[in-house]
Motif scaffolding. Structure first.
Motif, PDB file in Angstrom:
ATOM      1  N   ALA A 100     -15.714  40.576 -44.885  1.00 22.34           N
ATOM      2  CA  ALA A 100     -16.736  41.406 -44.240  1.00 22.34           C
ATOM      3  C   ALA A 100     -16.843  41.161 -42.731  1.00 22.34           C
ATOM      4  N   GLN A 101     -16.929  39.913 -42.325  1.00 22.48           N
ATOM      5  CA  GLN A 101     -17.088  39.616 -40.896  1.00 22.48           C
ATOM      6  C   GLN A 101     -15.822  39.996 -40.123  1.00 22.48           C
ATOM      7  N   GLU A 102     -14.686  39.699 -40.724  1.00 20.00           N
ATOM      8  CA  GLU A 102     -13.404  40.054 -40.115  1.00 20.00           C
ATOM      9  C   GLU A 102     -13.299  41.570 -39.930  1.00 20.00           C
ATOM     10  N   TYR A 103     -13.755  42.292 -40.947  1.00 15.97           N
ATOM     11  CA  TYR A 103     -13.708  43.762 -40.920  1.00 15.97           C
ATOM     12  C   TYR A 103     -14.634  44.316 -39.834  1.00 15.97           C
ATOM     13  N   ARG A 104     -15.852  43.763 -39.748  1.00 13.29           N
ATOM     14  CA  ARG A 104     -16.802  44.217 -38.709  1.00 13.29           C
ATOM     15  C   ARG A 104     -16.254  43.961 -37.308  1.00 13.29           C
ATOM     16  N   SER A 105     -15.656  42.783 -37.125  1.00 18.97           N
ATOM     17  CA  SER A 105     -15.086  42.445 -35.816  1.00 18.97           C
ATOM     18  C   SER A 105     -13.947  43.394 -35.462  1.00 18.97           C
ATOM     19  N   PHE A 106     -13.144  43.743 -36.461  1.00 15.58           N
ATOM     20  CA  PHE A 106     -12.035  44.667 -36.265  1.00 15.58           C
ATOM     21  C   PHE A 106     -12.552  46.039 -35.835  1.00 15.58           C
ATOM     22  N   LEU A 107     -13.589  46.539 -36.514  1.00 14.91           N
ATOM     23  CA  LEU A 107     -14.126  47.868 -36.174  1.00 14.91           C
ATOM     24  C   LEU A 107     -14.718  47.892 -34.769  1.00 14.91           C
ATOM     25  N   GLN A 108     -15.374  46.792 -34.372  1.00 15.59           N
ATOM     26  CA  GLN A 108     -15.994  46.735 -33.045  1.00 15.59           C
ATOM     27  C   GLN A 108     -14.953  46.611 -31.938  1.00 15.59           C
ATOM     28  N   ASP A 109     -13.884  45.860 -32.207  1.00 17.67           N
ATOM     29  CA  ASP A 109     -12.858  45.672 -31.187  1.00 17.67           C
ATOM     30  C   ASP A 109     -11.496  45.451 -31.857  1.00 17.67           C
ATOM     31  N   PRO A 110     -10.825  46.552 -32.247  1.00 15.87           N
ATOM     32  CA  PRO A 110      -9.547  46.424 -32.942  1.00 15.87           C
ATOM     33  C   PRO A 110      -8.398  45.928 -32.061  1.00 15.87           C
ATOM     34  N   VAL A 111      -8.641  45.829 -30.758  1.00 19.76           N
ATOM     35  CA  VAL A 111      -7.619  45.296 -29.863  1.00 19.76           C
ATOM     36  C   VAL A 111      -7.594  43.774 -29.931  1.00 19.76           C
ATOM     37  N   SER A 112      -8.778  43.157 -29.832  1.00 18.70           N
ATOM     38  CA  SER A 112      -8.878  41.692 -29.786  1.00 18.70           C
ATOM     39  C   SER A 112      -8.997  41.042 -31.159  1.00 18.70           C
ATOM     40  N   HIS A 113      -9.449  41.799 -32.156  1.00 21.47           N
ATOM     41  CA  HIS A 113      -9.673  41.231 -33.485  1.00 21.47           C
ATOM     42  C   HIS A 113      -8.750  41.885 -34.505  1.00 21.47           C
ATOM     43  N   ARG A 114      -7.471  41.532 -34.431  1.00 21.27           N
ATOM     44  CA  ARG A 114      -6.469  42.050 -35.353  1.00 21.27           C
ATOM     45  C   ARG A 114      -6.442  41.210 -36.631  1.00 21.27           C
ATOM     46  N   PRO A 115      -6.070  41.799 -37.754  1.00 21.52           N
ATOM     47  CA  PRO A 115      -5.831  40.974 -38.946  1.00 21.52           C
ATOM     48  C   PRO A 115      -4.725  39.956 -38.639  1.00 21.52           C
ATOM     49  N   GLN A 116      -4.767  38.820 -39.307  1.00 21.75           N
ATOM     50  CA  GLN A 116      -3.760  37.784 -39.079  1.00 21.75           C
ATOM     51  C   GLN A 116      -2.353  38.349 -39.331  1.00 21.75           C
ATOM     52  N   GLY A 117      -1.475  38.148 -38.370  1.00 20.54           N
ATOM     53  CA  GLY A 117      -0.098  38.605 -38.508  1.00 20.54           C
ATOM     54  C   GLY A 117       0.115  40.080 -38.198  1.00 20.54           C
ATOM     55  N   ALA A 118      -0.945  40.774 -37.790  1.00 21.70           N
ATOM     56  CA  ALA A 118      -0.835  42.208 -37.506  1.00 21.70           C
ATOM     57  C   ALA A 118      -0.129  42.455 -36.176  1.00 21.70           C
ATOM     58  N   GLU A 119       0.449  43.626 -36.075  1.00 21.16           N
ATOM     59  CA  GLU A 119       1.076  44.052 -34.829  1.00 21.16           C
ATOM     60  C   GLU A 119      -0.005  44.232 -33.763  1.00 21.16           C
ATOM     61  N   ALA A 120       0.252  43.777 -32.552  1.00 21.18           N
ATOM     62  CA  ALA A 120      -0.700  43.955 -31.459  1.00 21.18           C
ATOM     63  C   ALA A 120      -0.888  45.451 -31.192  1.00 21.18           C
ATOM     64  N   LEU A 121      -2.144  45.862 -31.049  1.00 22.35           N
ATOM     65  CA  LEU A 121      -2.435  47.294 -30.917  1.00 22.35           C
ATOM     66  C   LEU A 121      -1.804  47.887 -29.659  1.00 22.35           C
ATOM     67  N   ASN A 122      -1.862  47.168 -28.557  1.00 22.97           N
ATOM     68  CA  ASN A 122      -1.266  47.684 -27.320  1.00 22.97           C
ATOM     69  C   ASN A 122       0.247  47.849 -27.452  1.00 22.97           C
ATOM     70  N   SER A 123       0.895  46.912 -28.150  1.00 21.23           N
ATOM     71  CA  SER A 123       2.345  47.012 -28.371  1.00 21.23           C
ATOM     72  C   SER A 123       2.679  48.205 -29.248  1.00 21.23           C
ATOM     73  N   PHE A 124       1.850  48.420 -30.278  1.00 22.72           N
ATOM     74  CA  PHE A 124       2.031  49.558 -31.177  1.00 22.72           C
ATOM     75  C   PHE A 124       1.916  50.877 -30.404  1.00 22.72           C
ATOM     76  N   ILE A 125       0.855  51.004 -29.612  1.00 24.12           N
ATOM     77  CA  ILE A 125       0.644  52.224 -28.825  1.00 24.12           C
ATOM     78  C   ILE A 125       1.816  52.454 -27.880  1.00 24.12           C
ATOM     79  N   GLN A 126       2.307  51.378 -27.294  1.00 29.22           N
ATOM     80  CA  GLN A 126       3.424  51.484 -26.347  1.00 29.22           C
ATOM     81  C   GLN A 126       4.696  51.966 -27.041  1.00 29.22           C
ATOM     82  N   ARG A 127       4.985  51.425 -28.239  1.00 31.10           N
ATOM     83  CA  ARG A 127       6.215  51.852 -28.923  1.00 31.10           C
ATOM     84  C   ARG A 127       6.128  53.308 -29.379  1.00 31.10           C
ATOM     85  N   VAL A 128       4.933  53.715 -29.839  1.00 29.06           N
ATOM     86  CA  VAL A 128       4.753  55.107 -30.264  1.00 29.06           C
ATOM     87  C   VAL A 128       4.828  56.043 -29.056  1.00 29.06           C
TER      88      VAL A 128
END
Length: 199
Positions: A100-128
């Protein structure tokens, strides 16, 4: 300048229900998922080329559509979904209750609070964005369809409208929903989101 039109369609419902798939899980479409995509397109087939994510839930439809209307299809690996790390395979309910807390943090700031081992959001946006920009350049003056994922379509929209990555998950992209972007001499214009091309 000749206009370039890019349509994007999100894959339909995959087998396994609503869960975080990212690019590590390659579920096929359900019968409903196929129906959602065919229904959105109807008999429309004005594209000169189709580009698809390599994942089954996109590529299977892209190939079937291309075969039906004799449209060439190419696979672009940079259009695969964002990697969700340890969330891959977990349902939305499992994340909301078990993390729950991890999920709330992700929704508030998905750039800084990625799931463990997830692709960095800025890198993802850049590749797309790099794959999308190359597509627009390569198919200048044409009308193309990209078959992809919610995250990929969000990343493209955010890039077109210059939206901050932190707001990426505030864009709803429906299964089988079609988005159109028209490129003119002034740049890309988002014409519609979650539309249909069927009459």
């Amino acid at each position: 300048m000749t206009e370039t039109i890019i349509d994007l369609i999100r894959h339909g419902e995959p087998v396994g229900g609503r869960r975080y798939r990212g690019h590590a899980i390659d579920d096929p479409l359900t019968d409903k998922g196929w129906s959602q995509m065919w229904h959105a397109i109807g008999d429309y087939h004005a594209w000169q080329h189709i580009i698809t994510s390599p994942l089954e839930r996109c590529q299977s439809f892209a190939m079937a559509l291309g075969k039906k209307h004799n449209i060439t299809v190419s696979v672009e690996h940079r259009f695969k979904e964002v990697g969700f790390g340890v969330w891959e395979g977990l349902s939305h309910d499992e994340i909301k209750t078990g993390r729950a807390q991890e999920y709330r943090s992700f929704l508030q700031d998905p750039v800084s609070h990625r799931p463990q081992g997830a692709e960095a959001l800025n890198s993802f946006i850049q590749r797309v964005a790099s794959a999308y920009d190359e597509t627009v350049t390569h198919y200048r003056g044409q009308h193309c369809l990209i078959v992809a994922h919610a995250g990929v379509i969000r990343a493209i929209i955010a890039n077109i409208v210059h939206a901050a990555p932190v707001g990426l998950y505030r864009i709803k992209v429906s299964n089988g929903g079609i988005t159109r972007i028209r490129h003119t001499e002034t740049g890309g214009i988002l014409e519609f989101l979650n539309g249909k091309l069927a009459d």
